[in-house]
Design a protein around this motif. Structure first.
Motif, short mmCIF file in Angstrom:
data_model
loop_
_atom_site.label_atom_id
_atom_site.label_comp_id
_atom_site.label_asym_id
_atom_site.label_seq_id
_atom_site.Cartn_x
_atom_site.Cartn_y
_atom_site.Cartn_z
N LYS A 3 0.92 -1.06 -0.12
CA LYS A 3 0.03 0.08 0.01
C LYS A 3 0.83 1.35 -0.02
O LYS A 3 1.50 1.38 0.88
N THR A 6 2.03 4.45 3.12
CA THR A 6 1.91 4.23 4.55
C THR A 6 2.33 5.33 5.48
O THR A 6 3.63 5.59 5.28
N ARG A 7 1.44 6.03 6.21
CA ARG A 7 1.95 6.96 7.20
C ARG A 7 2.28 6.51 8.54
O ARG A 7 1.51 5.55 9.12
N LYS A 28 -3.56 1.45 12.59
CA LYS A 28 -3.04 0.12 13.20
C LYS A 28 -2.23 0.60 14.40
O LYS A 28 -1.10 1.54 14.13
N LEU A 47 1.31 -3.59 4.89
CA LEU A 47 0.99 -2.52 6.05
C LEU A 47 -0.21 -1.92 5.89
O LEU A 47 -0.63 -1.76 4.67
N PRO A 48 -1.04 -1.41 6.90
CA PRO A 48 -2.18 -0.81 6.82
C PRO A 48 -1.61 0.59 6.39
O PRO A 48 -0.51 0.95 6.36
N GLY A 49 -2.72 1.42 5.79
CA GLY A 49 -2.50 2.88 5.58
C GLY A 49 -1.84 3.68 6.53
O GLY A 49 -1.12 4.46 6.11
N VAL A 50 -2.43 3.65 7.87
CA VAL A 50 -1.57 4.75 9.00
C VAL A 50 -1.26 3.41 10.11
O VAL A 50 -1.83 2.76 10.54
N ILE A 51 -0.18 3.57 10.49
CA ILE A 51 0.56 3.06 11.52
C ILE A 51 0.85 3.94 12.65
O ILE A 51 1.72 4.99 12.31
N SER B 18 7.97 2.44 2.34
CA SER B 18 7.50 2.52 3.77
C SER B 18 7.39 1.21 4.32
O SER B 18 7.43 0.91 5.70
N ASN B 19 7.17 0.00 3.47
CA ASN B 19 6.99 -1.26 4.08
C ASN B 19 8.27 -2.01 4.08
O ASN B 19 8.23 -3.40 4.21
#
Lengths: 280, 157
Positions: A3, A6-7, A28, A47-51, B18-19
């Motif tokens: 995604k 991811t922020r 998350k 990963l989800p959109g916001v961590i 980012s991942n």
């Protein structure tokens, strides 16, 4: 899949955390981070959109000790607890924490996430159950920060329906049981698809006066065997060979009432309980 | 995404997805040969690094989280006398570690000795259990670690 964009946020206070959650929809919360690696696509993290990284919030890293219990902020790592509480905790608790993972993993995995992670139930949960651990929870979608202490049973039974929440503190009572066991099938640091078992008992002249047992099946289901616990009160430890067959029958009857258990799992559970009662 | 990391005492600016995991960042992007990205699930231990002087498996660590933290890999200690002392112990025990596990084992031994100067049985077990590689048998490894600790303290020349 990857995604893009991811922020990451690293709030410094709980109110800042709430502000971020108010702004963002799908978030998350990341404590230790080891749970992220359950979802991978090939070698890439999903990963989800916001961590939101919780490590900078000071309320979550505090430790409080009284004569009756220890309170840990949910961001305290498992290794920290082992290092600081080796002398105070019952040996079974330290043994379970050490068996949880190799120590580089224990250095990042946190006690709060071990309880809160719903996808994969931690091997520590049966032990936390029998120790009657309590958790302080706040609902992050509420306008005010309102913390509430709950027993682990209460928390886990309502976990699916409570929406976005945060465990802030975990309270572990200082119990020193006379007789105990913590057991995991399979490899020392098994990750999943195994059974873990915890039991603590008080004995009076060799007879069980109180008993609490719990299982974690395949890291998906926590089972408390309250009926079996009640049946075993008054029995002598170690049990005699003569009573073995009757006990197996009782265990079978009780476990047959629990839904979703395979035959081989019931067999394993019975053998583990017998192992405990035969004082190996 | 862009961020700064402090690797072996030097500050670097990196621009990566980012991942990305830290092991991928260190091993593949920054080409530190001592960090191997292998199992990706925290089992093998080949990707062990020190973050803020704490050993962690870097494959279980999102690269972005390392921002503002001090990362140490084996390359940082190669020139130190402590490193050669540890190697002397391994050589004396006739232990020739494979290239996969050697960096992680040596870094972990260094970290434990820096912390305590002496290795207890529990620490030796920790070092052996943390990295799952079958290139050397456990008894030889224990002997090597014991000798490394003695060289480290200066008991042997």
């Amino acid at each position: 899949m990857i995604k893009k964009g991811t922020r990451f946020y690293t709030p410094d206070t709980l109110s800042e955390l709430k502000e971020i959650i108010y702004k963002e929809q799908e978030v998350k919360l990341l404590a230790g981070g080891t749970s992220l690696f359950r979802k991978i696509n090939g070698d890439t993290l999903v990963l989800p959109g916001v961590i939101i990284l919780l490590e900078n919030i000071p309320e979550l890293t505090k430790e409080n000790r009284t004569e009756r219990y220890f309170e840990f902020g949910s961001m305290i790592t498992i290794q920290n607890i082992i290092d600081n509480c080796k002398r105070n905790f019952a040996p079974v608790l330290i043994d379970a924490l050490e068996k949880n993972a190799p120590f580089p993993v224990r250095n990042i995995s946190t006690i709060g996430a071990a309880i809160a992670n719903n996808d994969i139930k931690s091997d520590l949960l049966p032990l936390f159950y029998v120790f009657n651990v309590k958790v302080e929870v706040i609902n992050l979608r509420d306008k005010k920060i309102k913390a509430r202490w709950e027993s682990l049973t209460q928390y886990l039974s309502t976990q699916d329906n409570r929406g976005l929440h945060l465990i802030t503190r975990v309270r572990i009572p200082l119990i020193n049981p006379a007789y105990y066991q913590y057991f995991k099938t399979g490899f020392k640091y098994n990750l999943f698809n195994e059974i873990s078992f915890a039991a603590i008992a008080d004995l009076e002249k060799g007879n069980i006066s109180s008993l609490s047992m719990a299982f974690n099946i395949n890291n998906k289901k926590i089972i408390r065997t309250k009926d079996i616990d009640a049946e075993l009160i008054g029995k002598h430890i170690p049990i005699g060979l003569k009573s073995r067959e009757a006990l197996i029958q009782t265990f079978n009857d009780n476990l047959n009432r629990i839904e979703g258990l395979e035959d081989y799992q019931k067999f394993q559970m019975i053998q583990i309980i017998l192992h405990f009662l035969e004082a190996f | 995404m862009k961020f700064n990391i402090d690797l072996n005492g030097k500050e670097y600016e990196v621009d990566v997805p980012s991942n990305l995991r830290l092991s991928q960042l260190l091993g593949m992007v920054m080409t530190r040969k001592s960090v191997k990205h292998n199992c990706g699930t925290g089992r093998c231990g080949y990707c062990l690094v020190l973050i803020d002087n704490t050993p962690i498996y870097s494959c279980l660590y999102p690269a972005y989280r390392a921002q503002g933290k001090k990362i140490i890999t084996l390359e940082a200690i190669l020139q130190k006398s402590e490193y050669s002392n540890i190697i002397k112990g391994f050589e004396l025990a006739n232990v020739d570690l494979c290239p996969n596990c050697a960096p992680a084992r040596i870094l972990l031994t260094y970290h434990q000795l820096e912390k305590n100067r002496e290795l207890t049985g529990e620490m030796i077990e920790n070092i052996i259990d943390t990295i799952t590689c079958d290139c050397t048998d456990v008894s030889s490894l224990k002997e090597a670690l014991y000798l490394a600790a003695n060289f480290y303290k200066g008991d042997f020349d």
